[in-house]
Design a protein around this motif. Structure first.
Motif, PDB file in Angstrom:
ATOM      1  N   MET A 131      20.385  17.132  -2.177  1.00 34.42           N
ATOM      2  CA  MET A 131      19.896  17.384  -0.692  1.00 34.42           C
ATOM      3  C   MET A 131      21.987  17.590   0.284  1.00 34.42           C
ATOM      4  SD  MET A 131      18.733  14.940   2.363  1.00 34.42           S
ATOM      5  CE  MET A 131      17.151  15.629   2.871  1.00 34.42           C
ATOM      6  N   LYS A 132      22.003  18.583   0.625  1.00 35.80           N
ATOM      7  CA  LYS A 132      23.490  19.781   1.030  1.00 35.80           C
ATOM      8  C   LYS A 132      23.362  18.727   2.208  1.00 35.80           C
ATOM      9  CE  LYS A 132      23.548  22.253  -2.444  1.00 35.80           C
ATOM     10  NZ  LYS A 132      23.542  21.639  -4.019  1.00 35.80           N
ATOM     11  N   ILE A 133      25.024  18.594   2.575  1.00 39.63           N
ATOM     12  CA  ILE A 133      25.634  17.902   3.588  1.00 39.63           C
ATOM     13  C   ILE A 133      25.150  18.317   4.837  1.00 39.63           C
ATOM     14  CG2 ILE A 133      27.704  19.225   4.122  1.00 39.63           C
ATOM     15  CD1 ILE A 133      29.074  16.919   4.486  1.00 39.63           C
ATOM     16  N   LYS A 134      24.725  19.701   5.096  1.00 40.59           N
ATOM     17  CA  LYS A 134      24.163  20.210   6.316  1.00 40.59           C
ATOM     18  C   LYS A 134      22.962  19.408   6.457  1.00 40.59           C
ATOM     19  CE  LYS A 134      22.994  24.264   8.871  1.00 40.59           C
ATOM     20  NZ  LYS A 134      21.270  24.806   9.284  1.00 40.59           N
ATOM     21  N   ASP A 135      21.533  18.948   5.451  1.00 37.05           N
ATOM     22  CA  ASP A 135      19.972  18.592   5.791  1.00 37.05           C
ATOM     23  C   ASP A 135      20.904  17.140   5.853  1.00 37.05           C
ATOM     24  OD1 ASP A 135      19.675  20.998   4.476  1.00 37.05           O
ATOM     25  OD2 ASP A 135      19.982  20.669   2.865  1.00 37.05           O
ATOM     26  N   VAL A 136      21.846  16.570   4.929  1.00 30.53           N
ATOM     27  CA  VAL A 136      22.075  15.456   5.284  1.00 30.53           C
ATOM     28  C   VAL A 136      22.219  14.768   6.823  1.00 30.53           C
ATOM     29  CG1 VAL A 136      22.613  13.216   4.271  1.00 30.53           C
ATOM     30  CG2 VAL A 136      22.369  15.104   2.783  1.00 30.53           C
ATOM     31  N   SER A 137      23.258  15.747   7.009  1.00 29.75           N
ATOM     32  CA  SER A 137      23.779  15.535   8.949  1.00 29.75           C
ATOM     33  C   SER A 137      23.153  15.687   9.666  1.00 29.75           C
ATOM     34  CB  SER A 137      24.972  16.515   9.277  1.00 29.75           C
ATOM     35  OG  SER A 137      24.993  16.662  10.451  1.00 29.75           O
ATOM     36  N   GLU A 138      21.937  16.256   9.363  1.00 28.25           N
ATOM     37  CA  GLU A 138      20.596  16.554  10.857  1.00 28.25           C
ATOM     38  C   GLU A 138      19.436  15.924  10.236  1.00 28.25           C
ATOM     39  OE1 GLU A 138      18.779  20.536   9.818  1.00 28.25           O
ATOM     40  OE2 GLU A 138      20.903  21.561  10.620  1.00 28.25           O
ATOM     41  N   LYS A 139      19.382  15.703   9.130  1.00 31.25           N
ATOM     42  CA  LYS A 139      18.001  14.075   8.445  1.00 31.25           C
ATOM     43  C   LYS A 139      18.553  12.703   9.393  1.00 31.25           C
ATOM     44  CE  LYS A 139      16.182  11.636   4.973  1.00 31.25           C
ATOM     45  NZ  LYS A 139      15.457  11.142   4.168  1.00 31.25           N
ATOM     46  N   LYS A 183      34.791   9.016   1.858  1.00 31.06           N
ATOM     47  CA  LYS A 183      36.377   8.931   1.534  1.00 31.06           C
ATOM     48  C   LYS A 183      37.121   7.714   1.513  1.00 31.06           C
ATOM     49  CE  LYS A 183      40.520   9.622   3.746  1.00 31.06           C
ATOM     50  NZ  LYS A 183      41.907  10.552   4.865  1.00 31.06           N
ATOM     51  N   ILE A 184      36.095   6.505   2.306  1.00 27.01           N
ATOM     52  CA  ILE A 184      36.615   5.239   2.612  1.00 27.01           C
ATOM     53  C   ILE A 184      35.403   4.183   1.530  1.00 27.01           C
ATOM     54  CG2 ILE A 184      37.690   5.545   4.366  1.00 27.01           C
ATOM     55  CD1 ILE A 184      34.933   3.708   5.590  1.00 27.01           C
ATOM     56  N   GLY A 185      34.320   5.182   0.447  1.00 21.47           N
ATOM     57  CA  GLY A 185      34.258   4.556  -0.256  1.00 21.47           C
ATOM     58  C   GLY A 185      32.619   3.984  -0.145  1.00 21.47           C
ATOM     59  N   LEU A 186      32.476   3.657   1.543  1.00 22.94           N
ATOM     60  CA  LEU A 186      31.041   3.393   1.431  1.00 22.94           C
ATOM     61  C   LEU A 186      30.015   4.374   0.618  1.00 22.94           C
ATOM     62  CD1 LEU A 186      31.135   2.870   5.226  1.00 22.94           C
ATOM     63  CD2 LEU A 186      31.156   1.418   3.486  1.00 22.94           C
ATOM     64  N   ILE A 187      29.537   5.706   0.456  1.00 23.13           N
ATOM     65  CA  ILE A 187      28.989   6.635  -0.160  1.00 23.13           C
ATOM     66  C   ILE A 187      29.917   6.548  -0.665  1.00 23.13           C
ATOM     67  CG2 ILE A 187      27.856   8.299   0.175  1.00 23.13           C
ATOM     68  CD1 ILE A 187      28.292   8.175   3.295  1.00 23.13           C
ATOM     69  N   ARG A 188      28.858   6.328  -2.076  1.00 23.92           N
ATOM     70  CA  ARG A 188      29.609   6.647  -3.634  1.00 23.92           C
ATOM     71  C   ARG A 188      29.127   7.480  -4.322  1.00 23.92           C
ATOM     72  NH1 ARG A 188      33.089   1.208  -5.604  1.00 23.92           N
ATOM     73  NH2 ARG A 188      33.576   0.285  -2.909  1.00 23.92           N
ATOM     74  N   HIS A 189      29.929   7.830  -6.180  1.00 24.78           N
ATOM     75  CA  HIS A 189      29.001   9.139  -6.453  1.00 24.78           C
ATOM     76  C   HIS A 189      28.244  10.324  -6.055  1.00 24.78           C
ATOM     77  CE1 HIS A 189      30.879   5.445  -9.065  1.00 24.78           C
ATOM     78  NE2 HIS A 189      29.374   4.331  -8.724  1.00 24.78           N
ATOM     79  N   VAL A 190      28.574  10.253  -5.091  1.00 24.71           N
ATOM     80  CA  VAL A 190      27.812  11.752  -4.605  1.00 24.71           C
ATOM     81  C   VAL A 190      28.185  12.435  -5.746  1.00 24.71           C
ATOM     82  CG1 VAL A 190      27.532  13.240  -2.293  1.00 24.71           C
ATOM     83  CG2 VAL A 190      27.918  11.212  -1.753  1.00 24.71           C
ATOM     84  N   PRO A 191      27.391  13.351  -6.382  1.00 22.13           N
ATOM     85  CA  PRO A 191      27.342  14.500  -6.945  1.00 22.13           C
ATOM     86  C   PRO A 191      27.140  15.685  -6.384  1.00 22.13           C
ATOM     87  CG  PRO A 191      25.487  13.259  -6.674  1.00 22.13           C
ATOM     88  CD  PRO A 191      25.505  12.997  -5.725  1.00 22.13           C
ATOM     89  N   ARG A 192      28.699  16.378  -7.060  1.00 25.43           N
ATOM     90  CA  ARG A 192      28.018  18.184  -7.023  1.00 25.43           C
ATOM     91  C   ARG A 192      27.372  18.544  -7.284  1.00 25.43           C
ATOM     92  NH1 ARG A 192      33.039  17.834  -2.694  1.00 25.43           N
ATOM     93  NH2 ARG A 192      33.345  15.807  -2.173  1.00 25.43           N
ATOM     94  N   ASP A 232      26.032  17.171  -3.142  1.00 23.06           N
ATOM     95  CA  ASP A 232      24.867  17.114  -3.518  1.00 23.06           C
ATOM     96  C   ASP A 232      23.628  16.132  -3.191  1.00 23.06           C
ATOM     97  OD1 ASP A 232      22.214  17.874  -4.087  1.00 23.06           O
ATOM     98  OD2 ASP A 232      22.320  18.983  -6.109  1.00 23.06           O
ATOM     99  N   TYR A 233      23.932  15.247  -2.291  1.00 20.09           N
ATOM    100  CA  TYR A 233      23.132  14.122  -1.908  1.00 20.09           C
ATOM    101  C   TYR A 233      22.107  13.891  -3.080  1.00 20.09           C
ATOM    102  CZ  TYR A 233      27.424  13.672   1.188  1.00 20.09           C
ATOM    103  OH  TYR A 233      28.475  14.023   2.035  1.00 20.09           O
ATOM    104  N   THR A 234      22.305  12.505  -3.343  1.00 23.28           N
ATOM    105  CA  THR A 234      20.504  11.991  -3.722  1.00 23.28           C
ATOM    106  C   THR A 234      19.738  11.167  -3.934  1.00 23.28           C
ATOM    107  OG1 THR A 234      21.452  10.330  -4.694  1.00 23.28           O
ATOM    108  CG2 THR A 234      21.329  12.247  -6.226  1.00 23.28           C
ATOM    109  N   GLU A 235      18.686  10.529  -3.432  1.00 26.32           N
ATOM    110  CA  GLU A 235      17.928   9.876  -2.715  1.00 26.32           C
ATOM    111  C   GLU A 235      18.879   8.521  -2.392  1.00 26.32           C
ATOM    112  OE1 GLU A 235      15.143   9.844  -0.687  1.00 26.32           O
ATOM    113  OE2 GLU A 235      14.840  11.327  -1.757  1.00 26.32           O
ATOM    114  N   GLU A 236      19.302   8.235  -3.563  1.00 24.83           N
ATOM    115  CA  GLU A 236      19.728   7.012  -3.610  1.00 24.83           C
ATOM    116  C   GLU A 236      21.216   6.928  -2.680  1.00 24.83           C
ATOM    117  OE1 GLU A 236      22.694   4.013  -6.364  1.00 24.83           O
ATOM    118  OE2 GLU A 236      21.616   5.307  -7.901  1.00 24.83           O
TER     119      GLU A 236
END
Length: 117
Positions: A1-9, A22-31, A38-42
């Motif tokens: 899921m792209k950042i725009k889709d996640v942002s809207e969701k 950047k501050i480590g709350l969300i880790r391992h976001v694939p690109r 490209d955000y995963t379900e996790e």
């Protein structure tokens, strides 16, 4: 899921999502091959948790502490649980304060409706 889709969701700005990463709350976001997130379900599950905690007024520092412990695995279960218990207790206290304020406002409104103000 792209950042725009996640942002809207999740109704979060792309800047907020990038900051959380950047501050480590969300880790391992694939690109993807172009370097686009490209955000995963996790990742989305993590974002849902962060959003819930922020709505409950959990601080960024508190969230960071929790997420750091989460990354350390099962050995930190008791500490993570305690953070959640502490946050729940704080939220219940706030809920009580809000309920009391609401009751007071309803009483005042009733007085206005009865012409006593």
């Amino acid at each position: 899921m792209k950042i725009k889709d996640v942002s809207e969701k999740f109704h979060l700005s792309p800047d907020t999502l990038r900051y959380y990463e950047k501050i480590g709350l969300i880790r391992h976001v694939p690109r993807d091959k172009n370097g686009v997130r490209d955000y995963t379900e996790e990742n989305c599950d993590t974002i849902a948790f962060i959003k819930c905690m922020r709505a409950a007024s959990v601080s960024i520092d508190g969230l960071s502490r929790y997420m750091e412990l989460f990354q350390q695995g099962d050995a930190t279960r008791a500490a993570r649980r305690q953070i959640l218990v502490d946050e729940r207790n704080h939220l219940e206290s706030r809920q009580k304060d809000i309920q009391e304020a609401l009751q007071h406002l309803n009483w005042k409104i009733k007085l206005y409706d009865e012409g006593k103000f």
